[in-house]
Write an enzyme that holds these catalytic residues in place. Sequence first.
Site, PDB file in Angstrom:
ATOM      1  N   CYS A 191       0.870  -1.174   0.000  1.00 47.99           N
ATOM      2  CA  CYS A 191       0.000   0.000   0.000  1.00 47.99           C
ATOM      3  C   CYS A 191       0.909   1.227   0.000  1.00 47.99           C
ATOM      4  O   CYS A 191       2.125   1.096  -0.098  1.00 47.99           O
ATOM      5  CB  CYS A 191      -1.002  -0.002   1.158  1.00 47.99           C
TER       6      CYS A 191
ATOM      7  N   ARG B  77       4.825   4.180  -1.962  1.00 49.59           N
ATOM      8  CA  ARG B  77       5.120   5.604  -2.135  1.00 49.59           C
ATOM      9  C   ARG B  77       6.501   6.003  -1.612  1.00 49.59           C
ATOM     10  O   ARG B  77       6.918   7.143  -1.779  1.00 49.59           O
ATOM     11  CB  ARG B  77       4.033   6.447  -1.470  1.00 49.59           C
TER      12      ARG B  77
ATOM     13  N   HIS C 218      15.321 -12.581  12.313  1.00 44.58           N
ATOM     14  CA  HIS C 218      15.071 -12.376  13.743  1.00 44.58           C
ATOM     15  C   HIS C 218      13.606 -12.511  14.138  1.00 44.58           C
ATOM     16  O   HIS C 218      13.322 -12.804  15.300  1.00 44.58           O
ATOM     17  CB  HIS C 218      15.562 -10.991  14.174  1.00 44.58           C
ATOM     18  N   ASN C 219      12.692 -12.249  13.218  1.00 41.34           N
ATOM     19  CA  ASN C 219      11.271 -12.224  13.572  1.00 41.34           C
ATOM     20  C   ASN C 219      10.452 -13.314  12.909  1.00 41.34           C
ATOM     21  O   ASN C 219       9.256 -13.405  13.147  1.00 41.34           O
ATOM     22  CB  ASN C 219      10.663 -10.868  13.216  1.00 41.34           C
TER      23      ASN C 219
END
Length: 143
Positions: free
Chosen positions: A65, A109, A98-99
């Site tokens: 987005c 944008r 790491h996640n």
Amino acid sequence: MKIAIGNDHAGPEYKKAIVDMLKAKGYEVTNYGTDSSDSVDYPDFAHPVATDVAEGKVDFGIIICGSGNGIAMSANKHSKVRAALCWMKEIAALARQHNDANIISIPARYTSIPQALEMVETFLNTEFEGGRHQNRVNKIAYC
């Protein structure tokens, strides 16, 4: 590998470039995004991607987005989803390492299409390190 992708009106060109790259590499892609620049609501595209990831129908998700924030917030409402907002390949790598992120959120944008392609490739080719990070990932799902 199976990938779900979704985008709002800020990302049709990004999605097309990403889908073309993924298909050229032999990935199976499910497209939930819009192909138009007409205004739409990003949650309508985040939720199907997140559902597919949470249910194990796909290996990873890609969401796009304008800022990358709203669509990531929507996706992260789903249990088992860890959507990471990324704006450079190093962040994409860390999100995976790491996640154990399973969805990459791209701010159309604020990045270029070549940057987005590089981030997606990095994201998909980076392994979760586990180890000390696993305990932290386990704590992300609070309820």
